[in-house]
Design an enzyme around this catalytic site. Sequence first.
Site, PDB file in Angstrom:
ATOM      1  N   CYS A  48      68.958  52.625 104.044  1.00  0.00           N
ATOM      2  CA  CYS A  48      68.206  51.371 103.833  1.00  0.00           C
ATOM      3  C   CYS A  48      68.989  50.294 103.504  1.00  0.00           C
ATOM      4  O   CYS A  48      70.340  50.315 103.241  1.00  0.00           O
ATOM      5  CB  CYS A  48      67.393  51.493 102.666  1.00  0.00           C
TER       6      CYS A  48
ATOM      7  N   CYS B  93      65.675  53.597  96.720  1.00  0.00           N
ATOM      8  CA  CYS B  93      66.498  52.372  96.457  1.00  0.00           C
ATOM      9  C   CYS B  93      66.410  51.611  95.157  1.00  0.00           C
ATOM     10  O   CYS B  93      67.283  51.023  94.472  1.00  0.00           O
ATOM     11  CB  CYS B  93      66.382  51.211  97.420  1.00  0.00           C
TER      12      CYS B  93
ATOM     13  N   ALA C 271      69.139  58.049 115.140  1.00  0.00           N
ATOM     14  CA  ALA C 271      68.162  59.059 116.051  1.00  0.00           C
ATOM     15  C   ALA C 271      67.750  60.412 115.222  1.00  0.00           C
ATOM     16  O   ALA C 271      66.728  60.753 115.641  1.00  0.00           O
ATOM     17  CB  ALA C 271      69.053  59.456 117.509  1.00  0.00           C
TER      18      ALA C 271
ATOM     19  N   CYS D 199      62.169  50.672  98.526  1.00  0.00           N
ATOM     20  CA  CYS D 199      61.632  52.024  98.437  1.00  0.00           C
ATOM     21  C   CYS D 199      62.056  52.757  97.019  1.00  0.00           C
ATOM     22  O   CYS D 199      62.989  52.095  96.193  1.00  0.00           O
ATOM     23  CB  CYS D 199      62.108  52.911  99.509  1.00  0.00           C
TER      24      CYS D 199
ATOM     25  N   TYR E  50      66.082  60.896 112.449  1.00  0.00           N
ATOM     26  CA  TYR E  50      65.684  59.936 111.456  1.00  0.00           C
ATOM     27  C   TYR E  50      66.126  60.069 109.957  1.00  0.00           C
ATOM     28  O   TYR E  50      66.281  58.963 109.458  1.00  0.00           O
ATOM     29  CB  TYR E  50      64.044  60.272 111.589  1.00  0.00           C
TER      30      TYR E  50
ATOM     31  N   GLU F 141      69.189  48.061 101.350  1.00  0.00           N
ATOM     32  CA  GLU F 141      69.544  47.692  99.684  1.00  0.00           C
ATOM     33  C   GLU F 141      70.887  48.928  99.413  1.00  0.00           C
ATOM     34  O   GLU F 141      71.739  48.570  99.002  1.00  0.00           O
ATOM     35  CB  GLU F 141      68.431  48.335  98.794  1.00  0.00           C
TER      36      GLU F 141
ATOM     37  N   GLU G 184      69.278  52.634 111.225  1.00  0.00           N
ATOM     38  CA  GLU G 184      68.471  53.769 111.470  1.00  0.00           C
ATOM     39  C   GLU G 184      69.439  54.981 112.380  1.00  0.00           C
ATOM     40  O   GLU G 184      70.529  54.514 112.831  1.00  0.00           O
ATOM     41  CB  GLU G 184      67.282  53.444 112.007  1.00  0.00           C
TER      42      GLU G 184
ATOM     43  N   ASN H  75      69.256  47.745 107.060  1.00  0.00           N
ATOM     44  CA  ASN H  75      68.984  49.315 107.323  1.00  0.00           C
ATOM     45  C   ASN H  75      69.621  49.655 108.631  1.00  0.00           C
ATOM     46  O   ASN H  75      69.699  48.790 109.696  1.00  0.00           O
ATOM     47  CB  ASN H  75      67.311  49.317 107.352  1.00  0.00           C
TER      48      ASN H  75
HETATM   49  N1  THU Z   1      63.651  49.998 104.515  1.00  0.00           N
HETATM   50  C1  THU Z   1      64.580  49.556 103.808  1.00  0.00           C
HETATM   51  O1  THU Z   1      65.843  49.212 104.554  1.00  0.00           O
HETATM   52  N2  THU Z   1      64.605  49.325 102.719  1.00  0.00           N
HETATM   53  C2  THU Z   1      63.495  49.527 101.881  1.00  0.00           C
HETATM   54  O2  THU Z   1      63.364  49.432 100.564  1.00  0.00           O
HETATM   55  C3  THU Z   1      62.344  50.198 102.600  1.00  0.00           C
HETATM   56  C4  THU Z   1      62.388  50.469 103.805  1.00  0.00           C
HETATM   57  C5  THU Z   1      63.997  50.511 105.807  1.00  0.00           C
HETATM   58  C6  THU Z   1      64.095  51.893 106.153  1.00  0.00           C
HETATM   59  C7  THU Z   1      63.585  52.046 107.658  1.00  0.00           C
HETATM   60  O3  THU Z   1      64.670  51.858 108.528  1.00  0.00           O
HETATM   61  C8  THU Z   1      62.768  50.992 107.759  1.00  0.00           C
HETATM   62  O4  THU Z   1      62.884  50.139 106.691  1.00  0.00           O
HETATM   63  C9  THU Z   1      61.212  51.514 107.983  1.00  0.00           C
HETATM   64  O5  THU Z   1      61.007  52.327 106.851  1.00  0.00           O
END
Ligand code: THU
Length: 131
Positions: free
Chosen positions: A51, A87, A44, A84, A46, A53, A42, A40
């Site tokens: 993700c 994904c 700033a 999620c 948001y 995946e 991230e 993942n």
């Molecule tokens: N996240 C993933 O990378 N994959 C998922 O399937 C669930 C969530 C990440 C997104 C974010 O950076 C962090 O987990 C918290 O939600």
Amino acid sequence: MDDLLHLARLMMLRAHAPYSKFHVGAAVRGEDGSIHGGCNVENAAYPQGLCAEASAIAAMVAAGQKRILECAVIGPGPEMVTPCGGCRQKLREFASDDLPVHLCGPDGLHRTVTLGQLLPMSFGPHHVGKP
Ligand code: THU
């Protein structure tokens, strides 16, 4: 499967997650057997975050593969991380219902489920005329 889990774990260590502090790693196996990882990333701003995946899938496509045969996802805590909703749909683009998705924690494999279990009655490429 071990190679996939190993790469997913390495990816988790490379996550850029200063906001959630929730590090996720993923790895996918392409049709030619090659494996591709992602974490993942991230931001700033948001909603711009990516993700694990999604970044693994992007790496696979960039390497020339268009089919996922196996997938592993690993999260940081005792609670099992599942992909999620977004994904799940992204995986569906390159895989069918029987895709094995290995759900892992720092202690190893927790459970293997299929994409069909994660995303039943999915909308896929065939709905828009792609095989
Ligand atoms: N996240 C993933 O990378 N994959 C998922 O399937 C669930 C969530 C990440 C997104 C974010 O950076 C962090 O987990 C918290 O939600």
